[in-house]
Structure formats: structure tokens, C-alpha cells
Design an enzyme around this catalytic site. Sequence first.
Site, PDB file in Angstrom:
ATOM      1  N   ARG A  39     -25.857  22.507  19.178  1.00 43.09           N
ATOM      2  CA  ARG A  39     -27.251  22.650  19.616  1.00 43.09           C
ATOM      3  C   ARG A  39     -27.563  23.982  20.291  1.00 43.09           C
ATOM      4  O   ARG A  39     -28.627  24.142  20.888  1.00 43.09           O
ATOM      5  CB  ARG A  39     -27.621  21.493  20.556  1.00 43.09           C
ATOM      6  CG  ARG A  39     -27.438  20.130  19.883  1.00 43.09           C
ATOM      7  CD  ARG A  39     -27.944  18.989  20.746  1.00 43.09           C
ATOM      8  NE  ARG A  39     -27.704  17.718  20.107  1.00 43.09           N
ATOM      9  CZ  ARG A  39     -28.467  17.179  19.152  1.00 43.09           C
ATOM     10  NH1 ARG A  39     -29.532  17.833  18.726  1.00 43.09           N
ATOM     11  NH2 ARG A  39     -28.162  16.009  18.617  1.00 43.09           N
ATOM     12  N   HIS A  68     -18.958  21.140   9.897  1.00 44.38           N
ATOM     13  CA  HIS A  68     -20.388  21.216   9.590  1.00 44.38           C
ATOM     14  C   HIS A  68     -21.022  22.299  10.439  1.00 44.38           C
ATOM     15  O   HIS A  68     -20.726  22.417  11.630  1.00 44.38           O
ATOM     16  CB  HIS A  68     -21.062  19.863   9.860  1.00 44.38           C
ATOM     17  CG  HIS A  68     -22.389  19.698   9.172  1.00 44.38           C
ATOM     18  ND1 HIS A  68     -23.479  20.486   9.469  1.00 44.38           N
ATOM     19  CD2 HIS A  68     -22.801  18.833   8.206  1.00 44.38           C
ATOM     20  CE1 HIS A  68     -24.506  20.116   8.720  1.00 44.38           C
ATOM     21  NE2 HIS A  68     -24.116  19.122   7.935  1.00 44.38           N
ATOM     22  N   HIS A 108     -26.501  23.317   5.703  1.00 40.65           N
ATOM     23  CA  HIS A 108     -27.847  23.119   5.180  1.00 40.65           C
ATOM     24  C   HIS A 108     -28.378  24.478   4.751  1.00 40.65           C
ATOM     25  O   HIS A 108     -27.938  25.519   5.258  1.00 40.65           O
ATOM     26  CB  HIS A 108     -28.755  22.525   6.252  1.00 40.65           C
ATOM     27  CG  HIS A 108     -28.365  21.151   6.677  1.00 40.65           C
ATOM     28  ND1 HIS A 108     -28.639  20.660   7.928  1.00 40.65           N
ATOM     29  CD2 HIS A 108     -27.713  20.156   6.022  1.00 40.65           C
ATOM     30  CE1 HIS A 108     -28.174  19.419   8.026  1.00 40.65           C
ATOM     31  NE2 HIS A 108     -27.607  19.102   6.883  1.00 40.65           N
ATOM     32  N   GLU A 144     -25.388  21.815   1.013  1.00 38.96           N
ATOM     33  CA  GLU A 144     -25.819  20.411   1.066  1.00 38.96           C
ATOM     34  C   GLU A 144     -27.253  20.261   0.579  1.00 38.96           C
ATOM     35  O   GLU A 144     -28.146  21.011   1.004  1.00 38.96           O
ATOM     36  CB  GLU A 144     -25.698  19.871   2.492  1.00 38.96           C
ATOM     37  CG  GLU A 144     -26.112  18.414   2.622  1.00 38.96           C
ATOM     38  CD  GLU A 144     -25.941  17.863   4.023  1.00 38.96           C
ATOM     39  OE1 GLU A 144     -26.407  16.726   4.269  1.00 38.96           O
ATOM     40  OE2 GLU A 144     -25.348  18.551   4.879  1.00 38.96           O
ATOM     41  N   ASP A 178     -25.456  14.572  -0.449  1.00 39.33           N
ATOM     42  CA  ASP A 178     -25.874  13.554   0.519  1.00 39.33           C
ATOM     43  C   ASP A 178     -26.718  12.500  -0.186  1.00 39.33           C
ATOM     44  O   ASP A 178     -27.763  12.812  -0.766  1.00 39.33           O
ATOM     45  CB  ASP A 178     -26.674  14.209   1.652  1.00 39.33           C
ATOM     46  CG  ASP A 178     -26.961  13.260   2.799  1.00 39.33           C
ATOM     47  OD1 ASP A 178     -27.617  12.218   2.565  1.00 39.33           O
ATOM     48  OD2 ASP A 178     -26.548  13.544   3.931  1.00 39.33           O
ATOM     49  N   HIS A 215     -21.670  12.964   1.398  1.00 41.38           N
ATOM     50  CA  HIS A 215     -22.212  12.366   2.616  1.00 41.38           C
ATOM     51  C   HIS A 215     -22.795  11.022   2.206  1.00 41.38           C
ATOM     52  O   HIS A 215     -23.831  10.960   1.536  1.00 41.38           O
ATOM     53  CB  HIS A 215     -23.295  13.250   3.237  1.00 41.38           C
ATOM     54  CG  HIS A 215     -22.752  14.372   4.052  1.00 41.38           C
ATOM     55  ND1 HIS A 215     -23.559  15.369   4.575  1.00 41.38           N
ATOM     56  CD2 HIS A 215     -21.489  14.648   4.462  1.00 41.38           C
ATOM     57  CE1 HIS A 215     -22.801  16.219   5.250  1.00 41.38           C
ATOM     58  NE2 HIS A 215     -21.554  15.799   5.203  1.00 41.38           N
ATOM     59  N   HIS A 230     -31.137   8.495   8.341  1.00 40.80           N
ATOM     60  CA  HIS A 230     -29.969   7.760   7.842  1.00 40.80           C
ATOM     61  C   HIS A 230     -29.942   6.325   8.365  1.00 40.80           C
ATOM     62  O   HIS A 230     -30.412   6.046   9.475  1.00 40.80           O
ATOM     63  CB  HIS A 230     -28.693   8.478   8.263  1.00 40.80           C
ATOM     64  CG  HIS A 230     -28.559   9.852   7.691  1.00 40.80           C
ATOM     65  ND1 HIS A 230     -27.409  10.613   7.832  1.00 40.80           N
ATOM     66  CD2 HIS A 230     -29.421  10.613   6.957  1.00 40.80           C
ATOM     67  CE1 HIS A 230     -27.573  11.777   7.230  1.00 40.80           C
ATOM     68  NE2 HIS A 230     -28.791  11.798   6.696  1.00 40.80           N
ATOM     69  N   GLU A 260     -22.482   9.511   7.822  1.00 43.39           N
ATOM     70  CA  GLU A 260     -23.192  10.053   8.986  1.00 43.39           C
ATOM     71  C   GLU A 260     -24.204   9.000   9.441  1.00 43.39           C
ATOM     72  O   GLU A 260     -25.393   9.249   9.520  1.00 43.39           O
ATOM     73  CB  GLU A 260     -23.903  11.351   8.619  1.00 43.39           C
ATOM     74  CG  GLU A 260     -22.991  12.442   8.094  1.00 43.39           C
ATOM     75  CD  GLU A 260     -23.777  13.613   7.553  1.00 43.39           C
ATOM     76  OE1 GLU A 260     -23.492  14.750   7.930  1.00 43.39           O
ATOM     77  OE2 GLU A 260     -24.695  13.384   6.731  1.00 43.39           O
TER      78      GLU A 260
END
Length: 281
Positions: A39, A68, A108, A144, A178, A215, A230, A260
Site C-alpha cells: 500500500r 504480486h 496488473h 493479469e 483470473d 487466480h 471476489h 484470492e
Amino acid sequence: MVQVKVGVHVSIAGSLDLAVDRARDAGCDVFQMFSRNPRGWGFKPLSDEDSDLYKKKIATTGLLPVDHMPYLPNLASPKPEIWEKSVQTLTAELDRCGRLGIPYLVTHLGHHLGDGIAGGRARVIKAVTAALESSESGTMLLLENTAGEKNSVGSSFEHIGAIIRGLPADKRIGVCFDTCHAFAAGYELRTEEGMASTLAQFDEQVGLSRLRIIHLNDTKGDRGSGLDRHEHIGMGFIGEEGFRCLLHNPVFSRLPLVCETPVDERRDDRGNIRAVRDLAR
């Protein structure tokens, strides 16, 4: 019965090597983590002690680790400062993975922020090229797919394929698929016919040989909703029958599966791993 390799995303709280302990305790075959605080832009450099202890635990457990990228980088950003910091972060993360012996780094592709998909795609190509040229890591970068949210890059197989074809170092590039994102972007996964169509489109635009990690996530949004939310395996719109179909498809069942999924009063990580293994029977 299909023998699948399945795991979850685990925390590195306390120290990096504790992620390996958490993955082992959850019953993982494979696990995903952030190698640093996801973050923020800043991060603590790896020490020899941290790196050696982590690699020693990986060697003794036999688990497959996946890293990741953190949340803030945006490889498609039209803002020069954000784009440059994103490239620096990607380069540094590739280097960290190389030092830790992590074979895959998932990223991403970002958001173009309203100036068009073509510009966003071009900036992703430029960013990935710069990072790969700056890092000597042998880690493969996995692009991804996204859920189709506003201004996102990478929600269609066509766009991912175009990005890969624009990269000079494409042998260092793979794909993380994903299931929640693909379904939210409009791809069907719940039936054998739907799976066959989706995989045929992926193979034509990207190439099935580029798939490295799945994923495995159910979704709180219906097909084509563009909602990146998710859900526990089998409890969302893909559902148990959808995952049973998916897990018996040889393209998916041969690949490492990373959940996830939420942790709440309904189910924890162990529960989702168990659900995957049960549906694979």
C-alpha cells in the site's frame, strides 16, 4: 479425481519467511504474497538474512511461491510521475524476486485514466520493456487480465495479446488468468461449451502456452458486470458446477491455482482450499 496444485495469498506480517509458514499451515501447494508493503511506494531493502531464511524455508517445504506487484503502480498511467514510479517499482520487484528465487511476478496492467485504450496499452508496453531491460532477474512477469472496470487495460484477451506482441522480450512474459476477472469481463466459464469457447479465444489472441498461474476466484458480480469483487469458491455467480467444470478442464487443472478469496465467518483459507480439492474429485 484430478490432482490439483492449490493455495492462497498469504501475509508476510512479521517477516518474509513467515509467509512460507502460513502457506504450509494452510495446506498450500502453491502460495502468493506481496514481498513488501503493498500500500505504499517505499519499501525496506532485502537483507541477506531475510533472503537466506526465506529461501531455506522454501527449499525445505517444496512450496511454489508467486509474488504480486503492490497496489499503487499504474503502468498505463498518462501522468509522467506516476508512470515513472511504476516502472521503478516493477524493476525493483523483479530484482527482489530474482534474489528470492521466486519464479513468477504477477502484475496488473493499470488504468489509462480516460485518454483511450491505445495510449494506455502503449504505455504498458513501454513500461514493461523498460523494467525488463533494467532488471537481470530471471523471474517471469505474468500479465493479469482485468475485470473490465472503467478505463482498465487488459480486460480483453485481444488487448493482452497486443501488449505481448509489442514487447521485445516476450519470452520473459506469461499470463496469470483470473477467473473472477474473466467472468466479470464477459467470458463464460460455467459450462464445457463456454470454457471451450473462452479458451479458444485466449489461444487465438494470446496463446495457451503463455498461461502459468490461475487466480481461482468466484465472483460477487454476474457475467459481464465489470465488477472486481471476489467470492468464496462455489458461493458466487460462477458457482460449484462452474468450478467443477473448470477444475476438470485439462488446461486449468495442470496449472498452479491461487485463491484470492475472502476470510470471514462463512469460510477461511483452509476451507477454500478444501472446496477446490473436493470439486476437483
